[in-house]
Write a protein that holds these residues in place. Structure first.
Motif, mmCIF file in Angstrom:
data_model
loop_
_atom_site.group_PDB
_atom_site.id
_atom_site.type_symbol
_atom_site.label_atom_id
_atom_site.label_comp_id
_atom_site.label_asym_id
_atom_site.label_seq_id
_atom_site.Cartn_x
_atom_site.Cartn_y
_atom_site.Cartn_z
ATOM 1 N N GLU A 1 0.816 -1.211 0.000
ATOM 2 C CA GLU A 1 0.000 0.000 0.000
ATOM 3 C C GLU A 1 0.849 1.261 0.000
ATOM 4 O O GLU A 1 0.402 2.326 -0.458
ATOM 5 C CB GLU A 1 -0.909 0.005 1.236
ATOM 6 C CG GLU A 1 -2.035 -1.027 1.182
ATOM 7 C CD GLU A 1 -2.702 -1.216 2.532
ATOM 8 O OE1 GLU A 1 -2.267 -0.542 3.509
ATOM 9 O OE2 GLU A 1 -3.639 -2.031 2.615
ATOM 10 N N ARG A 2 2.091 1.149 0.488
ATOM 11 C CA ARG A 2 2.963 2.318 0.595
ATOM 12 C C ARG A 2 4.056 2.347 -0.476
ATOM 13 O O ARG A 2 5.045 3.049 -0.341
ATOM 14 C CB ARG A 2 3.574 2.352 2.002
ATOM 15 C CG ARG A 2 2.522 2.706 3.060
ATOM 16 C CD ARG A 2 2.888 2.246 4.451
ATOM 17 N NE ARG A 2 1.877 2.646 5.422
ATOM 18 C CZ ARG A 2 0.713 2.005 5.599
ATOM 19 N NH1 ARG A 2 0.421 0.929 4.877
ATOM 20 N NH2 ARG A 2 -0.164 2.464 6.492
ATOM 21 N N GLY A 3 3.867 1.575 -1.533
ATOM 22 C CA GLY A 3 4.784 1.618 -2.665
ATOM 23 C C GLY A 3 5.871 0.584 -2.666
ATOM 24 O O GLY A 3 6.717 0.569 -3.570
ATOM 25 N N GLY A 4 5.898 -0.309 -1.672
ATOM 26 C CA GLY A 4 6.862 -1.393 -1.661
ATOM 27 C C GLY A 4 6.391 -2.551 -2.529
ATOM 28 O O GLY A 4 5.266 -2.545 -3.040
ATOM 29 N N THR A 5 7.239 -3.550 -2.689
ATOM 30 C CA THR A 5 6.884 -4.715 -3.494
ATOM 31 C C THR A 5 7.186 -5.992 -2.716
ATOM 32 O O THR A 5 8.066 -6.018 -1.856
ATOM 33 C CB THR A 5 7.667 -4.751 -4.824
ATOM 34 O OG1 THR A 5 9.075 -4.718 -4.546
ATOM 35 C CG2 THR A 5 7.306 -3.557 -5.688
#
Length: 267
Positions: free
Chosen positions: A102-106
């Motif tokens: 949700e915060r741009g990590g993978t």
């Protein structure tokens, strides 16, 4: 992440990730050739090895009989880079993965089961790889903390932004019992667990740099008695030296994984 398996019913000393929420709890190496990596780290760091109980693709490194790190075959972890990776304790692997995404990590791998817990391999929004572990750790947790790496350090684009990302994913500085404390000291972010410094985050890495040593990454620092001896052993066994001073050296193993050996006791 602990590649080993210990039953909570067999010992009162087993610690769960709930009591060390968000703290570094393990370090692990992904290797293309486990046997060659064992030989290299035995020569450089003096480790002995034994099989892990969670599968034939994993081994446990021992320093004076205490488990200090794990090694896993690259094929067992999917398409992941050869590297040393820190794992952080979380109460829920699924929730931590969702928060990171949700915060741009993978998410590169998982969450997957490694009894007695679950693990996932992630990358933050600047590309630095880290792992999470939910479940039991192992007996004599304090012995691991003392025998484990001296510390871990995140080299990243923006330390403040990274601290927000990890804080939200790992419940740093939250109301969660046992959570880590975060403080901004000078140009760095300092992470403490139960009052002890366990990690630092510093700015200045370049996301598009061709040199992997200056791209965003977590660096594992192993405390040693003799830095120069480790350097000589690394070179003699197919490794390379990226940087060296009397107190610290950044090394690369024959497989390409980089790590630091240091004589410093303070981070």
């Amino acid at each position: 992440m602990n590649h080993d398996r210990t039953s909570a019913s067999s010992s009162p000393d087993v610690v769960s990730t709930h009591s060390v929420c968000g703290a570094p709890c393990w370090v692990s190496l992904i290797s293309r050739d486990v046997d060659a990596s064992e030989n290299f780290y035995r020569a450089v760091l003096g480790w002995e090895w034994r099989p892990a109980r969670c599968g034939d693709h994993f081994r446990i490194a021992l320093a004076d009989g205490t488990p200090v790190a794990g090694i896993g075959a690259a094929a067992s972890m999917g398409q992941t880079a050869v590297a040393w990776t820190p794992y952080f304790a979380v109460p829920s692997a699924d929730e931590a993965v969702s928060r990171a995404q949700e915060r741009g990590g993978t998410a590169a791998v998982g969450p997957i089961s490694f009894p007695p817990g679950r693990a996932a391999l992630l990358a933050d929004r600047d590309g630095a790889t880290f792992g999470i572990w939910e479940g039991e750790l192992f007996t004599d947790w304090e012995a691991w903390r003392k025998a484990a790496p001296a510390f871990i350090r995140l080299h990243t684009r923006d330390a403040f932004d990274a601290a927000i990302f990890y804080g939200e994913v790992l419940d740093w500085a939250s109301e969660q019992p046992g959570c880590c404390e975060v403080r901004y000291e000078g140009e760095e972010v300092v992470l403490r667990s139960h009052g002890e410094v366990v990690a630092r985050i510093e700015s200045g890495a370049l996301g598009a740099a061709p040199d992997p040593t200056i791209r965003p990454h977590w660096q594992i620092h192993f405390r040693v008695a003799d830095v120069a001896a480790c350097v000589r052993a690394a070179e003699a066994h197919g490794g390379s030296v990226l940087r060296e001073d009397p107190h610290e050296a950044v090394l690369r193993d024959p497989d390409g994984a980089q790590f630091t050996v240091t004589s410093r006791r303070e981070v």
